[in-house]
Design a protein around this motif. Sequence first.
Motif, mmCIF file in Angstrom:
data_model
loop_
_atom_site.group_PDB
_atom_site.id
_atom_site.type_symbol
_atom_site.label_atom_id
_atom_site.label_comp_id
_atom_site.label_asym_id
_atom_site.label_seq_id
_atom_site.Cartn_x
_atom_site.Cartn_y
_atom_site.Cartn_z
ATOM 1 N N THR A 11 18.361 -63.853 3.936
ATOM 2 C CA THR A 11 17.710 -63.091 3.109
ATOM 3 C C THR A 11 16.226 -63.421 3.237
ATOM 4 N N ALA A 12 15.808 -64.752 3.277
ATOM 5 C CA ALA A 12 14.657 -65.190 3.179
ATOM 6 C C ALA A 12 13.918 -64.880 4.522
ATOM 7 N N VAL A 13 14.785 -64.816 5.626
ATOM 8 C CA VAL A 13 13.948 -64.905 6.778
ATOM 9 C C VAL A 13 14.038 -63.193 7.202
ATOM 10 N N GLU A 14 14.774 -62.505 6.327
ATOM 11 C CA GLU A 14 14.283 -60.827 6.365
ATOM 12 C C GLU A 14 13.590 -60.466 5.704
ATOM 13 N N ALA A 15 13.090 -61.202 4.674
ATOM 14 C CA ALA A 15 12.031 -61.056 3.815
ATOM 15 C C ALA A 15 10.614 -61.328 4.374
ATOM 16 N N THR A 16 10.711 -61.887 5.271
ATOM 17 C CA THR A 16 9.319 -62.252 6.031
ATOM 18 C C THR A 16 9.477 -61.857 7.496
ATOM 19 N N PRO A 17 9.032 -60.462 7.669
ATOM 20 C CA PRO A 17 9.090 -59.835 9.002
ATOM 21 C C PRO A 17 8.288 -60.606 10.042
ATOM 22 N N ALA A 18 8.600 -60.738 11.430
ATOM 23 C CA ALA A 18 7.731 -61.193 12.427
ATOM 24 C C ALA A 18 6.698 -60.322 12.515
ATOM 25 N N PRO A 19 5.502 -60.826 13.083
ATOM 26 C CA PRO A 19 4.510 -59.857 13.539
ATOM 27 C C PRO A 19 4.831 -58.995 14.241
ATOM 28 N N ALA A 20 4.334 -57.628 14.406
ATOM 29 C CA ALA A 20 4.511 -56.635 15.097
ATOM 30 C C ALA A 20 4.166 -56.885 16.557
ATOM 31 N N VAL A 21 4.717 -56.682 17.480
ATOM 32 C CA VAL A 21 4.604 -56.704 18.952
ATOM 33 C C VAL A 21 3.389 -55.677 19.055
ATOM 34 N N THR A 22 2.149 -55.785 19.355
ATOM 35 C CA THR A 22 1.245 -54.801 19.511
ATOM 36 C C THR A 22 0.803 -54.460 21.128
ATOM 37 N N SER A 23 1.421 -55.708 21.875
ATOM 38 C CA SER A 23 0.859 -55.256 23.453
ATOM 39 C C SER A 23 1.940 -55.918 24.312
ATOM 40 N N GLU A 24 1.775 -55.333 25.679
ATOM 41 C CA GLU A 24 2.600 -56.044 26.568
ATOM 42 C C GLU A 24 1.781 -57.245 27.057
ATOM 43 N N ASN A 25 0.405 -57.181 26.729
ATOM 44 C CA ASN A 25 -0.198 -58.431 26.997
ATOM 45 C C ASN A 25 0.119 -59.759 26.440
ATOM 46 N N PRO A 26 0.353 -60.762 27.101
ATOM 47 C CA PRO A 26 0.980 -62.067 26.538
ATOM 48 C C PRO A 26 -0.063 -62.641 25.575
ATOM 49 N N ALA A 84 -5.964 -62.201 10.724
ATOM 50 C CA ALA A 84 -6.846 -61.553 9.779
ATOM 51 C C ALA A 84 -8.123 -62.545 9.794
ATOM 52 N N PRO A 85 -9.380 -61.755 9.811
ATOM 53 C CA PRO A 85 -10.411 -62.659 9.884
ATOM 54 C C PRO A 85 -10.626 -63.937 8.763
ATOM 55 N N ALA A 86 -10.088 -63.330 7.663
ATOM 56 C CA ALA A 86 -10.434 -64.361 6.475
ATOM 57 C C ALA A 86 -9.408 -65.578 6.702
ATOM 58 N N ASP A 87 -8.289 -65.281 7.179
ATOM 59 C CA ASP A 87 -7.166 -66.174 7.394
ATOM 60 C C ASP A 87 -7.683 -67.101 8.728
ATOM 61 N N ALA A 88 -8.418 -66.596 9.750
ATOM 62 C CA ALA A 88 -8.532 -67.231 10.894
ATOM 63 C C ALA A 88 -9.635 -68.362 10.340
ATOM 64 N N ALA A 89 -10.835 -67.669 9.648
ATOM 65 C CA ALA A 89 -11.858 -68.365 9.219
ATOM 66 C C ALA A 89 -11.463 -69.477 8.374
ATOM 67 N N ALA A 90 -10.297 -69.418 7.533
ATOM 68 C CA ALA A 90 -9.512 -70.677 6.769
ATOM 69 C C ALA A 90 -9.206 -71.706 7.509
ATOM 70 N N HIS A 91 -8.371 -71.120 8.596
ATOM 71 C CA HIS A 91 -7.750 -71.882 9.636
ATOM 72 C C HIS A 91 -8.869 -72.983 10.467
ATOM 73 N N PHE A 92 -9.728 -72.285 10.911
ATOM 74 C CA PHE A 92 -10.700 -72.847 11.772
ATOM 75 C C PHE A 92 -11.713 -73.864 10.873
ATOM 76 N N ALA A 93 -12.018 -73.382 9.673
ATOM 77 C CA ALA A 93 -12.550 -74.191 8.835
ATOM 78 C C ALA A 93 -12.105 -75.587 8.553
ATOM 79 N N ALA A 94 -10.512 -75.299 8.248
ATOM 80 C CA ALA A 94 -9.657 -76.599 8.024
ATOM 81 C C ALA A 94 -9.503 -77.350 9.263
#
Length: 174
Positions: free
Chosen positions: A5-20, A28-38
Amino acid sequence: MSVETAVEATPAPAVTSENPVLRVPPAAPADAAAHFAASLAFHTDVSDVAAALATAATTGADLGFVLVDTRSTEAWEQGHVPGAVHLPTAQIPQLADAFLDRAVPVVVHCWGPGCNGATRAAYALASRGYQVKEMLGGIEYWIREGFGYETAEGAEQRAADPLTAPAGADDCGC
Protein backbone atom coordinates in the motif's frame (compact mmCIF):
# COMPACT_ATOMS: atom_id res chain seq x y z
CA MET A 1 -0.48 0.06 6.19
CA SER A 2 1.25 -2.68 4.25
CA VAL A 3 4.41 -2.19 2.24
CA GLU A 4 2.44 -2.75 -0.96
CA THR A 5 0.00 0.00 0.00
CA ALA A 6 2.85 2.39 0.85
CA VAL A 7 4.50 1.77 -2.50
CA GLU A 8 1.22 2.30 -4.30
CA ALA A 9 0.62 5.53 -2.37
CA THR A 10 3.85 7.03 -3.73
CA PRO A 11 3.64 6.90 -7.51
CA ALA A 12 6.82 6.88 -9.54
CA PRO A 13 7.52 10.03 -11.55
CA ALA A 14 5.87 9.94 -14.92
CA VAL A 15 8.02 9.07 -17.89
CA THR A 16 8.01 12.23 -19.95
CA SER A 17 10.37 11.33 -22.75
CA GLU A 18 12.29 8.59 -24.47
CA ASN A 19 15.34 10.82 -23.94
CA PRO A 20 17.35 9.03 -21.21
CA VAL A 21 18.13 12.32 -19.48
CA LEU A 22 14.46 13.24 -19.21
CA ARG A 23 12.92 9.82 -18.51
CA VAL A 24 12.52 11.08 -14.97
CA PRO A 25 11.67 14.78 -15.15
CA PRO A 26 13.78 17.37 -13.31
CA ALA A 27 12.73 18.28 -9.80
CA ALA A 28 10.55 21.29 -9.17
CA PRO A 29 12.68 24.45 -8.94
CA ALA A 30 12.08 24.89 -5.19
CA ASP A 31 13.05 21.25 -4.53
CA ALA A 32 16.13 21.60 -6.74
CA ALA A 33 17.18 24.81 -4.96
CA ALA A 34 16.88 23.12 -1.56
CA HIS A 35 18.86 20.09 -2.77
CA PHE A 36 21.69 22.11 -4.30
CA ALA A 37 21.88 24.49 -1.33
CA ALA A 38 22.24 21.45 0.92
CA SER A 39 24.95 20.04 -1.36
CA LEU A 40 26.94 23.28 -1.08
CA ALA A 41 26.71 23.03 2.72
CA PHE A 42 28.46 19.64 2.52
CA HIS A 43 30.94 20.17 -0.34
CA THR A 44 33.50 22.57 -1.71
CA ASP A 45 35.97 22.14 -4.55
CA VAL A 46 39.70 22.49 -5.09
CA SER A 47 39.41 25.84 -6.87
CA ASP A 48 37.50 27.41 -3.98
CA VAL A 49 39.95 26.00 -1.43
CA ALA A 50 42.91 27.25 -3.49
CA ALA A 51 41.32 30.70 -3.78
CA ALA A 52 40.71 30.86 -0.02
CA LEU A 53 44.29 29.76 0.74
CA ALA A 54 45.69 32.34 -1.71
CA THR A 55 43.57 35.15 -0.27
CA ALA A 56 44.57 34.28 3.29
CA ALA A 57 48.25 34.12 2.30
CA THR A 58 48.09 37.44 0.43
CA THR A 59 46.02 39.42 2.91
CA GLY A 60 46.99 37.75 6.17
CA ALA A 61 43.29 37.21 6.85
CA ASP A 62 42.15 34.23 8.85
CA LEU A 63 41.44 31.30 6.56
CA GLY A 64 38.27 30.48 8.50
CA PHE A 65 38.70 26.70 8.16
CA VAL A 66 41.34 24.04 8.50
CA LEU A 67 42.14 21.76 5.58
CA VAL A 68 42.64 18.13 6.58
CA ASP A 69 44.29 15.51 4.38
CA THR A 70 42.86 12.15 5.46
CA ARG A 71 45.21 9.90 3.46
CA SER A 72 47.94 7.60 4.75
CA THR A 73 51.35 8.85 5.83
CA GLU A 74 52.91 7.38 2.69
CA ALA A 75 50.43 9.25 0.47
CA TRP A 76 50.92 12.47 2.47
CA GLU A 77 54.69 12.29 1.95
CA GLN A 78 54.22 11.82 -1.81
CA GLY A 79 52.42 15.16 -1.95
CA HIS A 80 50.00 17.30 0.04
CA VAL A 81 48.43 20.74 -0.05
CA PRO A 82 50.64 23.33 1.68
CA GLY A 83 49.14 24.27 5.02
CA ALA A 84 46.99 21.15 5.31
CA VAL A 85 46.87 19.12 8.50
CA HIS A 86 47.57 15.40 8.16
CA LEU A 87 44.96 13.34 10.00
CA PRO A 88 44.39 9.88 8.51
CA THR A 89 40.76 8.77 8.52
CA ALA A 90 41.40 5.77 10.77
CA GLN A 91 43.07 7.98 13.41
CA ILE A 92 40.35 10.62 13.68
CA PRO A 93 38.72 9.12 16.80
CA GLN A 94 42.04 9.22 18.68
CA LEU A 95 43.60 12.41 17.29
CA ALA A 96 40.93 14.88 16.16
CA ASP A 97 40.75 16.74 19.45
CA ALA A 98 44.55 17.18 19.53
CA PHE A 99 44.68 18.74 16.03
CA LEU A 100 41.32 20.45 15.54
CA ASP A 101 39.12 23.04 17.22
CA ARG A 102 35.36 22.37 17.14
CA ALA A 103 34.77 26.11 16.66
CA VAL A 104 36.66 26.10 13.32
CA PRO A 105 35.08 24.43 10.27
CA VAL A 106 37.04 21.55 8.77
CA VAL A 107 37.46 20.76 5.06
CA VAL A 108 38.56 17.18 4.45
CA HIS A 109 40.00 15.54 1.37
CA CYS A 110 41.50 12.23 0.35
CA TRP A 111 43.00 10.97 -2.89
CA GLY A 112 40.24 11.75 -5.40
CA PRO A 113 36.76 11.03 -6.70
CA GLY A 114 37.32 7.26 -6.60
CA CYS A 115 38.07 7.26 -2.86
CA ASN A 116 35.56 7.64 -0.05
CA GLY A 117 38.13 8.25 2.68
CA ALA A 118 37.17 11.92 2.92
CA THR A 119 33.49 11.01 3.19
CA ARG A 120 34.28 8.56 6.01
CA ALA A 121 36.47 11.21 7.67
CA ALA A 122 33.73 13.84 7.35
CA TYR A 123 31.28 11.44 8.96
CA ALA A 124 33.69 10.68 11.80
CA LEU A 125 34.30 14.37 12.44
CA ALA A 126 30.64 15.40 12.19
CA SER A 127 29.75 12.58 14.58
CA ARG A 128 32.18 14.14 17.05
CA GLY A 129 30.69 17.62 16.80
CA TYR A 130 32.85 19.24 14.11
CA GLN A 131 31.46 21.37 11.27
CA VAL A 132 32.80 19.72 8.15
CA LYS A 133 32.82 19.94 4.36
CA GLU A 134 34.37 17.60 1.83
CA MET A 135 36.70 18.97 -0.86
CA LEU A 136 35.54 17.34 -4.08
CA GLY A 137 38.28 15.99 -6.32
CA GLY A 138 40.83 15.52 -3.54
CA ILE A 139 44.56 15.84 -4.07
CA GLU A 140 44.17 14.31 -7.55
CA TYR A 141 42.23 17.30 -8.85
CA TRP A 142 44.32 19.72 -6.80
CA ILE A 143 47.37 18.56 -8.75
CA ARG A 144 45.48 18.21 -12.06
CA GLU A 145 44.39 21.83 -11.81
CA GLY A 146 48.01 22.91 -11.39
CA PHE A 147 47.95 24.02 -7.76
CA GLY A 148 51.21 23.69 -5.84
CA TYR A 149 51.87 20.91 -3.39
CA GLU A 150 54.59 19.82 -1.02
CA THR A 151 56.42 16.51 -0.82
CA ALA A 152 58.90 15.12 1.69
CA GLU A 153 61.56 16.84 -0.47
CA GLY A 154 59.89 20.28 -0.74
CA ALA A 155 57.52 22.31 -2.91
CA GLU A 156 56.29 20.94 -6.24
CA GLN A 157 53.97 22.06 -9.00
CA ARG A 158 52.87 20.54 -12.29
CA ALA A 159 51.28 22.17 -15.27
CA ALA A 160 47.49 22.13 -15.13
CA ASP A 161 45.71 19.43 -17.09
CA PRO A 162 44.07 21.35 -19.96
CA LEU A 163 41.03 19.08 -19.77
CA THR A 164 40.29 19.95 -16.14
CA ALA A 165 41.70 23.47 -15.80
CA PRO A 166 41.49 26.12 -18.54
CA ALA A 167 44.94 27.33 -19.60
CA GLY A 168 45.82 30.76 -18.27
CA ALA A 169 42.63 31.08 -16.22
CA ASP A 170 42.71 31.80 -12.49
CA ASP A 171 39.34 30.15 -12.14
CA CYS A 172 37.20 27.90 -14.27
CA GLY A 173 34.36 30.40 -14.50
CA CYS A 174 31.99 28.16 -12.57
